[in-house]
Design a protein around this motif. Structure first.
Motif, mmCIF file in Angstrom:
data_model
loop_
_atom_site.group_PDB
_atom_site.id
_atom_site.type_symbol
_atom_site.label_atom_id
_atom_site.label_comp_id
_atom_site.label_asym_id
_atom_site.label_seq_id
_atom_site.Cartn_x
_atom_site.Cartn_y
_atom_site.Cartn_z
ATOM 1 N N ASP A 97 0.822 -1.207 -0.018
ATOM 2 C CA ASP A 97 -0.021 0.041 0.132
ATOM 3 C C ASP A 97 0.864 1.210 0.081
ATOM 4 O O ASP A 97 0.680 2.158 -0.826
ATOM 5 C CB ASP A 97 -0.701 0.034 1.347
ATOM 6 C CG ASP A 97 -2.385 -0.816 1.091
ATOM 7 O OD1 ASP A 97 -2.543 -0.876 0.010
ATOM 8 O OD2 ASP A 97 -2.729 -0.930 2.038
ATOM 9 N N LYS A 98 1.975 1.223 0.979
ATOM 10 C CA LYS A 98 2.556 2.413 0.970
ATOM 11 C C LYS A 98 3.751 2.664 0.079
ATOM 12 O O LYS A 98 4.111 3.876 -0.325
ATOM 13 C CB LYS A 98 3.200 2.441 2.559
ATOM 14 C CG LYS A 98 3.501 3.840 3.106
ATOM 15 C CD LYS A 98 2.686 4.458 3.748
ATOM 16 C CE LYS A 98 2.888 5.669 4.523
ATOM 17 N NZ LYS A 98 1.733 6.408 5.048
ATOM 18 N N TYR A 99 4.469 1.612 -0.383
ATOM 19 C CA TYR A 99 5.675 1.751 -1.033
ATOM 20 C C TYR A 99 5.787 1.028 -2.386
ATOM 21 O O TYR A 99 5.809 1.605 -3.301
ATOM 22 C CB TYR A 99 6.763 1.389 -0.041
ATOM 23 C CG TYR A 99 7.099 1.919 1.061
ATOM 24 C CD1 TYR A 99 7.247 3.430 1.330
ATOM 25 C CD2 TYR A 99 6.658 1.508 2.368
ATOM 26 C CE1 TYR A 99 7.212 4.143 2.487
ATOM 27 C CE2 TYR A 99 6.905 1.956 3.585
ATOM 28 C CZ TYR A 99 6.978 3.251 3.607
ATOM 29 O OH TYR A 99 7.090 3.797 4.989
ATOM 30 N N LEU A 100 5.649 -0.254 -2.320
ATOM 31 C CA LEU A 100 5.947 -1.191 -3.560
ATOM 32 C C LEU A 100 5.060 -1.243 -4.611
ATOM 33 O O LEU A 100 5.344 -1.210 -5.762
ATOM 34 C CB LEU A 100 6.348 -2.804 -3.045
ATOM 35 C CG LEU A 100 7.532 -2.787 -2.322
ATOM 36 C CD1 LEU A 100 7.696 -4.407 -1.939
ATOM 37 C CD2 LEU A 100 8.786 -2.497 -3.464
ATOM 38 N N GLY A 101 3.622 -1.226 -4.174
ATOM 39 C CA GLY A 101 2.527 -1.468 -5.032
ATOM 40 C C GLY A 101 2.231 -2.913 -5.144
ATOM 41 O O GLY A 101 3.188 -3.666 -4.772
ATOM 42 N N PHE A 102 1.104 -3.170 -5.731
ATOM 43 C CA PHE A 102 0.738 -4.622 -5.420
ATOM 44 C C PHE A 102 1.638 -5.587 -6.496
ATOM 45 O O PHE A 102 2.001 -6.520 -6.098
ATOM 46 C CB PHE A 102 -0.721 -4.806 -5.911
ATOM 47 C CG PHE A 102 -1.731 -4.257 -4.906
ATOM 48 C CD1 PHE A 102 -1.541 -4.149 -3.458
ATOM 49 C CD2 PHE A 102 -2.583 -3.519 -5.300
ATOM 50 C CE1 PHE A 102 -2.305 -3.593 -2.648
ATOM 51 C CE2 PHE A 102 -3.666 -2.923 -4.606
ATOM 52 C CZ PHE A 102 -3.511 -2.839 -3.106
ATOM 53 N N ARG A 103 2.079 -5.174 -7.803
ATOM 54 C CA ARG A 103 2.615 -5.868 -8.586
ATOM 55 C C ARG A 103 3.917 -6.434 -8.052
ATOM 56 O O ARG A 103 4.387 -7.379 -8.209
ATOM 57 C CB ARG A 103 2.815 -5.012 -10.007
ATOM 58 C CG ARG A 103 3.274 -5.930 -11.127
ATOM 59 C CD ARG A 103 3.454 -5.336 -12.280
ATOM 60 N NE ARG A 103 4.596 -4.177 -12.130
ATOM 61 C CZ ARG A 103 5.571 -4.397 -11.936
ATOM 62 N NH1 ARG A 103 6.305 -5.496 -12.406
ATOM 63 N NH2 ARG A 103 6.630 -3.185 -12.097
ATOM 64 N N LYS A 104 4.812 -5.345 -7.764
ATOM 65 C CA LYS A 104 5.990 -5.652 -7.364
ATOM 66 C C LYS A 104 6.140 -6.467 -6.078
ATOM 67 O O LYS A 104 7.056 -7.437 -5.822
ATOM 68 C CB LYS A 104 6.954 -4.603 -7.110
ATOM 69 C CG LYS A 104 7.195 -3.577 -8.418
ATOM 70 C CD LYS A 104 8.168 -2.324 -8.239
ATOM 71 C CE LYS A 104 8.620 -1.712 -9.414
ATOM 72 N NZ LYS A 104 9.571 -0.678 -9.116
ATOM 73 N N ALA A 105 4.975 -6.565 -5.216
ATOM 74 C CA ALA A 105 5.116 -7.065 -3.968
ATOM 75 C C ALA A 105 4.774 -8.666 -4.580
ATOM 76 O O ALA A 105 5.336 -9.644 -3.765
ATOM 77 C CB ALA A 105 4.060 -6.788 -3.099
ATOM 78 N N ILE A 106 4.008 -8.806 -5.450
ATOM 79 C CA ILE A 106 3.606 -10.163 -5.781
ATOM 80 C C ILE A 106 4.710 -10.975 -6.395
ATOM 81 O O ILE A 106 5.006 -12.122 -6.298
ATOM 82 C CB ILE A 106 2.472 -10.081 -6.801
ATOM 83 C CG1 ILE A 106 1.023 -9.789 -6.055
ATOM 84 C CG2 ILE A 106 1.949 -11.396 -7.485
ATOM 85 C CD1 ILE A 106 0.058 -9.304 -6.727
ATOM 86 N N VAL A 107 5.622 -10.126 -7.406
ATOM 87 C CA VAL A 107 6.713 -10.955 -7.775
ATOM 88 C C VAL A 107 7.653 -11.130 -6.842
ATOM 89 O O VAL A 107 8.264 -12.307 -6.980
ATOM 90 C CB VAL A 107 7.276 -9.771 -9.079
ATOM 91 C CG1 VAL A 107 8.535 -10.413 -9.425
ATOM 92 C CG2 VAL A 107 6.584 -9.656 -9.988
ATOM 93 N N PHE A 108 8.061 -10.171 -5.920
ATOM 94 C CA PHE A 108 9.148 -10.621 -5.004
ATOM 95 C C PHE A 108 8.392 -11.908 -4.093
ATOM 96 O O PHE A 108 9.260 -12.756 -3.790
ATOM 97 C CB PHE A 108 9.063 -9.489 -3.922
ATOM 98 C CG PHE A 108 10.100 -9.701 -2.721
ATOM 99 C CD1 PHE A 108 11.421 -9.896 -3.010
ATOM 100 C CD2 PHE A 108 9.733 -9.671 -1.768
ATOM 101 C CE1 PHE A 108 12.281 -10.306 -1.973
ATOM 102 C CE2 PHE A 108 10.636 -9.929 -0.382
ATOM 103 C CZ PHE A 108 11.766 -10.225 -0.634
ATOM 104 N N GLY A 109 7.296 -11.991 -3.561
ATOM 105 C CA GLY A 109 6.674 -12.788 -3.022
ATOM 106 C C GLY A 109 6.977 -14.105 -3.765
ATOM 107 O O GLY A 109 6.871 -15.374 -3.223
#
Length: 514
Positions: free
Chosen positions: A77-89
């Motif tokens: 929400d605050k920094y990465l955005g959903f797309r980058k968070a999903i790729v890293f996860g």
């Protein structure tokens, strides 16, 4: 092709991006449930953990898996955005499942009862779990939030979109509990866990390949922060580095049930305080009431999932030890019975999606549906109680466990799809990811409570087997009777409170039920 052209393209009346998320989540859930279906058997049969130790370890792991999305949702929400968070996860999950494929040497039990275990293999196992915990933390809540972002406010396709997405989850679960369990039990644990890792790899490739179809959805709200540097590194890479280092903490925590207990209490307390603070300082009357309604519903989900999640501990061991698993001349593996839940969801989800709107003005409000869910999960344990009581001195017929999964599935369909949609509709826009994380934090608490409840039926074993059938049956009978009354009792309580909750929702309830 331009974004405008992509935006107009649909598949079965939904944005094409929904189906990228569908298949990403399908493969992620394939990996997650495939590994989870094997876990209690791997611990009790291969490493010779006691029922109690195995249940608590699974409870600690599962609690962390569902708690960390609070942090992952906040960071997205605050920094990465959903797309980058999903790729890293997704990357962290692939690495975790690769580690799970290393099984080491089987534990041995001496004549005196002393157990010798491969401690190196266990530490690799614990560290692999920590990678999975971080991976799910970044992927799970954010991919659900990204589904909601595909639809504009007031888009009536949103609920059916979540239903389709939810079927992807269960298609992955269905395949996993058949394939991974079969590979694990027939060819070796490493094959079952390895297959789960292959599934996650496919999920990651699917998501990365479908980036264009997202049309810019799920990107960072603060791109300048990510580009700025601290300590000589871009802030984006610092987030990744800190997240990787956090695996060292989870590596230790997953082995310590008390540490997880305190972490859940602290995380739950902080989340509650933040919700109250945000409601008082940032919201007007209507939005504040809706956030309160959502919070009450989330509290009741803790009870539901604490009962429902017996599937991977007490119900799984019950199937292995107490159940007559021969169906039409074929012996079904204990873990494969978990596939009935996913199969019933695939079959019944369209029925539930069709029947609620058809009821018109008699369509139950969201709180009443949650009350039904609690009653259904309680009745599922009632079926197991009846099965044990009718079994005499022999094993319990498989039909009773299948009936229990049918009733539990009816409960799940009364709660989970509507609940995911409710989070995106009742949450203020600025904290949608955070509240999705809180939804999963509630599930984390449930997982922790579920492991404690499962220990009511803890059975003394020798080399991973329960030698006394009737004694084991009585242990499971005590647990299932308790869960039967718990489900019905809390269902009745929520039914009484439902008019108040409906009023607090200010009409959003009508959108959720249409």
């Amino acid at each position: 092709m331009t974004n405008d052209a992509l935006n107009k393209e649909e598949f079965f009346g939904h944005p094409k991006a929904l189906f990228i998320l569908f298949f990403t989540e399908m493969w992620e859930r394939f990996s997650f449930y495939g590994m989870k279906a094997l876990l209690i058997f791997y611990l009790t049969k291969y490493h010779l953990f006691s029922d109690s130790s195995g249940n608590l370890l699974i409870g600690s792991y599962a609690a962390l898996v569902y708690a960390v999305p609070v942090i992952g949702g906040f960071i997205a929400d605050k920094y990465l955005g959903f797309r980058k968070a999903i790729v890293f996860g997704g990357i962290m999950l692939v690495l975790g499942h690769i580690g799970m494929a290393y099984e080491g040497n089987a534990a041995t039990e001496s004549i005196t009862g002393e157990i010798t275990r491969d401690e190196t293999a266990l530490q690799i196992f614990y560290f692999s779990l920590s990678l999975i915990i971080v991976g799910v933390g970044f992927l799970k809540a954010n991919i659900s939030s990204l589904v909601g972002e595909l639809y504009e406010t007031g888009d009536k396709r949103r609920d059916s979109g979540f239903t389709l997405f939810y079927m992807g989850i269960n298609l992955g679960s269905f395949m996993a509990t058949l394939i991974c369990v079969w590979l694990g039990e027939k060819y070796g644990w490493s094959y079952g866990f390895g297959a789960a890792g292959v599934g996650m790899f496919f999920g990651l490739l699917t998501f990365i390949s479908g980036r264009k179809l997202l049309m810019g959805k799920g990107e960072s709200n603060n791109p300048s922060f990510l580009e700025n540097k601290s300590f000589g590194l871009k802030n984006e890479w610092l987030i990744y580095a800190a997240s990787v280092l956090s695996t060292l903490l989870f590596w230790q925590m997953v082995q310590n049930h008390d540490a997880v207990s305190w972490a859940l209490k602290i995380a739950g307390g902080i989340s509650f305080i933040y919700i109250v603070y945000f409601a008082i300082t940032q919201l007007d009357g209507k939005a504040r009431h809706q956030l309160i309604a959502l919070t009450i519903l989330i509290v009741f989900t803790i009870v539901f999932w604490a009962l429902f999640e017996q599937a991977y501990t007490s119900m799984n061991l019950f199937a292995d030890r107490i159940l007559d698993r021969t169906i039409f001349g074929y012996e079904v593996s204990a873990g494969q019975f978990l596939s009935f839940n996913a199969l019933f969801i695939i079959l019944l989800a369209p029925v539930f999606a069709w029947i609620w709107p058809k009821l018109g003005k008699y369509n139950p409000n969201t709180a009443v549906k949650f009350a039904f869910a609690l009653a259904f999960v309680g009745l599922g344990f009632g079926a197991l109680v009846m099965g044990i009581n009718l079994s005499g001195a022999g094993k319990v017929a498989a039909i009773w466990l299948i009936l229990a999964y049918f009733l539990h599935t009816c409960g799940e369909l009364s709660l989970s799809p509507v609940g995911l949609s409710a989070v995106t509709k009742l949450s203020p826009a600025k904290i949608v990811g955070f509240m999705m994380g809180v939804w999963f934090l509630a599930t984390a608490s449930s997982e922790f409570i579920a492991s404690i409840l499962a220990n009511i039926a803890s059975v003394d074993t020798s080399n991973g087997t329960a030698p006394d059938l009737n004694l084991a049956k009585q242990s499971y009978l005590v647990l299932f009777e308790y869960l039967f009354y718990t489900g019905l009792g809390f269902g009745l309580l929520l039914l009484v409170l439902s008019p108040v909750i409906k009023k607090l929702m200010h009409g959003v309830d009508k959108e959720l039920n249409n």
